[in-house]
Design a protein around this motif. Structure first.
Motif, short mmCIF file in Angstrom:
data_model
loop_
_atom_site.label_atom_id
_atom_site.label_comp_id
_atom_site.label_asym_id
_atom_site.label_seq_id
_atom_site.Cartn_x
_atom_site.Cartn_y
_atom_site.Cartn_z
N MET A 1 -10.19 -0.06 -2.73
CA MET A 1 -8.84 -0.09 -3.34
C MET A 1 -7.89 0.76 -2.50
SD MET A 1 -9.58 0.22 -7.42
CE MET A 1 -10.44 1.79 -7.28
N HIS A 2 -6.71 0.18 -2.12
CA HIS A 2 -5.79 0.92 -1.28
C HIS A 2 -4.43 1.02 -1.99
CE1 HIS A 2 -5.84 3.08 2.35
NE2 HIS A 2 -4.96 2.35 3.01
N TRP A 3 -3.37 1.24 -1.24
CA TRP A 3 -2.07 1.54 -1.83
C TRP A 3 -1.58 0.46 -2.79
CZ3 TRP A 3 0.73 6.04 -1.37
CH2 TRP A 3 0.22 6.98 -0.47
N ASN A 4 -1.74 -0.82 -2.45
CA ASN A 4 -1.21 -1.90 -3.29
C ASN A 4 -1.75 -1.84 -4.72
OD1 ASN A 4 0.36 -2.91 -1.27
ND2 ASN A 4 -1.09 -4.49 -0.64
N PHE A 5 -3.04 -1.54 -4.84
CA PHE A 5 -3.64 -1.45 -6.16
C PHE A 5 -2.98 -0.34 -6.99
CE2 PHE A 5 -6.62 0.92 -8.85
CZ PHE A 5 -6.96 -0.06 -9.77
N TYR A 6 -2.81 0.82 -6.38
CA TYR A 6 -2.24 1.97 -7.10
C TYR A 6 -0.76 1.76 -7.41
CZ TYR A 6 -6.61 4.18 -5.75
OH TYR A 6 -7.94 4.48 -5.60
N ILE A 7 -0.04 1.13 -6.50
CA ILE A 7 1.38 0.85 -6.75
C ILE A 7 1.53 -0.13 -7.90
CG2 ILE A 7 3.46 -0.23 -5.78
CD1 ILE A 7 2.63 0.91 -3.05
N ILE B 1 12.10 0.49 -12.05
CA ILE B 1 10.73 0.37 -11.54
C ILE B 1 10.76 0.02 -10.05
CG2 ILE B 1 8.60 -1.01 -11.67
CD1 ILE B 1 9.17 -1.28 -14.71
N ALA B 2 11.66 -0.87 -9.67
CA ALA B 2 11.79 -1.25 -8.26
C ALA B 2 12.17 -0.06 -7.39
CB ALA B 2 12.82 -2.36 -8.11
N ASN B 3 13.06 0.79 -7.91
CA ASN B 3 13.49 1.97 -7.16
C ASN B 3 12.35 2.96 -7.00
OD1 ASN B 3 16.10 1.06 -6.83
ND2 ASN B 3 16.85 2.02 -8.70
N TYR B 4 11.58 3.20 -8.08
CA TYR B 4 10.43 4.10 -8.01
C TYR B 4 9.39 3.57 -7.02
CZ TYR B 4 11.49 7.32 -11.90
OH TYR B 4 12.02 8.30 -12.69
N SER B 5 9.14 2.27 -7.09
CA SER B 5 8.14 1.65 -6.20
C SER B 5 8.57 1.74 -4.75
CB SER B 5 7.93 0.18 -6.59
OG SER B 5 7.53 0.07 -7.93
N PHE B 6 9.87 1.57 -4.50
CA PHE B 6 10.37 1.61 -3.13
C PHE B 6 10.12 2.96 -2.47
CE2 PHE B 6 13.84 2.29 -0.04
CZ PHE B 6 13.54 1.26 0.84
N ASP B 7 10.17 4.04 -3.25
CA ASP B 7 9.90 5.37 -2.70
C ASP B 7 8.47 5.46 -2.17
OD1 ASP B 7 12.46 6.16 -3.42
OD2 ASP B 7 11.82 6.83 -5.41
N VAL B 8 7.53 4.90 -2.94
CA VAL B 8 6.12 4.93 -2.53
C VAL B 8 5.91 4.00 -1.34
CG1 VAL B 8 3.73 4.69 -3.30
CG2 VAL B 8 5.49 5.37 -4.94
N GLU B 9 6.54 2.84 -1.39
CA GLU B 9 6.40 1.87 -0.28
C GLU B 9 6.96 2.44 1.03
OE1 GLU B 9 8.42 -1.37 -2.05
OE2 GLU B 9 6.71 -1.95 -3.33
N ARG B 10 7.97 3.27 0.90
CA ARG B 10 8.54 3.90 2.10
C ARG B 10 7.53 4.86 2.73
NH1 ARG B 10 14.82 5.23 2.60
NH2 ARG B 10 14.87 5.79 4.81
N LEU B 11 6.79 5.56 1.89
CA LEU B 11 5.73 6.43 2.40
C LEU B 11 4.64 5.59 3.07
CD1 LEU B 11 4.16 9.10 2.66
CD2 LEU B 11 3.42 8.81 0.27
N CYS B 12 4.29 4.46 2.46
CA CYS B 12 3.28 3.57 3.04
C CYS B 12 3.70 3.09 4.43
CB CYS B 12 3.07 2.34 2.14
SG CYS B 12 2.26 2.70 0.60
N SER C 1 -2.15 5.42 10.17
CA SER C 1 -2.95 6.26 9.28
C SER C 1 -3.51 5.41 8.15
CB SER C 1 -2.09 7.38 8.69
OG SER C 1 -2.82 8.12 7.75
N ASP C 2 -4.80 5.49 7.93
CA ASP C 2 -5.46 4.66 6.93
C ASP C 2 -5.78 5.46 5.66
OD1 ASP C 2 -6.42 2.16 6.14
OD2 ASP C 2 -8.50 2.75 6.56
N VAL C 3 -5.06 6.56 5.46
CA VAL C 3 -5.35 7.42 4.32
C VAL C 3 -4.89 6.76 3.01
CG1 VAL C 3 -3.17 8.67 4.46
CG2 VAL C 3 -5.16 9.79 3.43
N SER C 4 -5.67 6.94 1.95
CA SER C 4 -5.32 6.36 0.65
C SER C 4 -4.50 7.37 -0.15
CB SER C 4 -6.59 6.01 -0.13
OG SER C 4 -7.16 7.19 -0.66
N PRO C 5 -3.85 6.94 -1.25
CA PRO C 5 -3.09 7.88 -2.07
C PRO C 5 -3.98 8.93 -2.75
CG PRO C 5 -3.15 5.71 -3.10
CD PRO C 5 -3.69 5.55 -1.72
N ILE C 6 -5.28 8.63 -2.81
CA ILE C 6 -6.22 9.59 -3.42
C ILE C 6 -6.52 10.74 -2.47
CG2 ILE C 6 -8.50 9.83 -4.50
CD1 ILE C 6 -6.45 7.98 -5.93
N HIS C 7 -6.44 10.48 -1.17
CA HIS C 7 -6.84 11.50 -0.19
C HIS C 7 -5.70 12.01 0.67
CE1 HIS C 7 -10.63 9.15 -0.96
NE2 HIS C 7 -11.04 10.39 -1.24
#
Length: 299
Positions: free
Chosen positions: A1-7, A25-36, A44-50
Motif C-alpha cells: 500500500m502506497h500514497w494513493n491508498f492513504y490519500i 477535500i480537493a484542496n486538502y488532497s492537493f497538499d498531500v499530492e504536492r508532497l508526493c 524517493s520511494d518512502v511511504s507516508p508511514i515511514h
C-alpha cells in the motif's frame, strides 16, 4: 500500500467523518499530492508511514521558494491534518509535522467595494442579453445575502422561502442556515426566474437549480468569477475583485450601519465570532460611534 491508498482513505475520512465539501477535500488532497510530487522528483520511494521529519523539512524548504507565506502556511496545515488522520487510524504512532512551523501571518483585511461601486457594476450589466437578468439577480443575491460563490451556484428554487423572507443556504460541511432576503433582491430573482430562466433548455437533474448557464446546467464558480471581472473592466474599476468581495462588502456595510456582529456572524455562517471580527477592523469610525452613542461618559 502506497500514497494513493492513504490519500483515498483520507478523502473518505474528510467526507464521511468531517462532512467537508468536495472543494475543501480537493484542496486538502492537493497538499498531500504536492508532497508526493516532490518525493517523485527525488526518486524517493518512502511511504507516508515511514516519511521522516527531515524529508518534510526539505519539502517545506522547497515550497518556500515557490509560493508566498500564506500559501505555505495553508500547505503545512493540510499536511498536519493528513498525518493526524494517519495517527487516528493507527497507521502511525507519531507525526513528522510536530516541529514543522508555519510562517507567521498578519491578519489580512478583506477587500470591499463601496455602495456606489456595487451600483456601478450592476448597472453595467447588459439587460438586453439573455443572461442579463440572471447576472443581475446573481450579483444582487451575492451582495444582498452575503453568500459564498459555492452557495450561490448550488442555490435551489426549493430553497427560496420568499413569503417568510428567507433563503435556505447550504454552506461549508453541508451545514444549512436561513438568511434574510430583502423584497428588492426577491424581485430581481423572480424577474430572472419567471422570464429568462423559463426560456432555457433545462437539462435533467437541474430542474431545481436556480442559476443556470445557457445549456440549462448549473453555473460553475469560474463563470461567476469571469462575469464579475468583465464587469469590473467595463466600468474601469482598478480593484482586484471576486464574488467573495460582494460577501465582504455585505458584512462591512451592515456593520457600518449599526448591525450587531453576532447577527452578521449568523448570516455569514461563520462558526467562530473571531472570523467575523475581521470586519470590525475595516471601519474604525464605527467603533467611535459606538462609544459616542453608548458609553456612560459620552458627554
Amino acid at each position: 500500500m502506497h500514497w494513493n491508498f492513504y490519500i483515498k482513505s483520507y478523502q473518505n475520512y474528510l467526507k464521511l467523518e468531517r462532512g467537508l465539501s468536495k472543494n475543501t477535500i480537493a484542496n486538502y488532497s492537493f497538499d498531500v499530492e504536492r508532497l508526493c510530487a516532490f518525493l517523485d522528483q527525488r526518486n524517493s520511494d518512502v511511504s507516508p508511514i515511514h516519511i521522516s521529519e527531515t524529508q518534510i523539512q526539505e519539502f517545506v524548504y522547497h515550497i518556500s521558494k515557490e509560493v508566498n507565506a500564506r500559501s505555505q502556511a495553508r500547505i503545512i496545515s493540510g499536511l498536519k491534518s493528513f498525518f493526524l488522520f494517519l495517527i487516528v487510524e493507527d497507521y502511525r504512532t507519531d507525526t513528522p509535522m510536530d516541529l514543522i512551523e508555519a510562517p507567521r501571518l498578519g491578519r489580512k483585511l478583506p477587500d470591499t467595494l463601496s455602495v456606489s461601486e456595487i451600483d456601478a457594476l450592476i448597472a453595467a450589466i447588459d439587460l438586453s442579453k439573455e443572461e442579463g437578468h440572471r447576472n443581475k439577480a446573481m450579483l444582487e443575491t451575492l451582495y444582498g445575502c452575503g453568500l459564498r460563490v459555492s452557495e450561490l451556484v448550488t442555490l435551489k428554487i426549493s430553497d427560496l422561502f420568499f413569503e417568510e423572507g428567507f433563503l435556505k443556504v447550504t454552506g461549508k460541511g453541508a451545514k444549512q442556515r436561513f438568511v434574510p432576503i430583502s423584497p428588492f433582491t426577491q424581485k430581481n430573482i423572480l424577474l430572472y426566474k419567471e422570464h429568462s430562466r423559463m426560456r432555457l433548455p433545462i437539462q435533467k437533474g437541474f430542474e431545481d437549480t436556480l442559476f443556470l448557464n445557457r445549456r440549462g446546467k448549473q453555473l460553475t464558480r469560474a463563470m461567476v468569477f469571469t462575469i464579475i471581472k468583465q464587469l469590473a473592466v467595463t466600468i474601469g474599476l482598478k480593484k482586484t475583485i471576486s464574488p467573495h468581495t460582494f460577501r465582504h462588502s455585505f458584512a462591512s456595510h451592515l456593520l457600518e450601519n449599526g448591525a450587531d456582529l453576532r447577527a452578521i456572524q449568523m448570516m455569514l455562517g461563520h462558526e467562530s465570532i473571531t472570523t467575523t471580527e475581521v470586519y470590525v477592523h475595516l471601519d474604525r469610525s464605527h467603533l467611535a460611534k459606538v462609544i459616542q452613542q453608548h458609553h456612560p461618559r459620552k458627554k
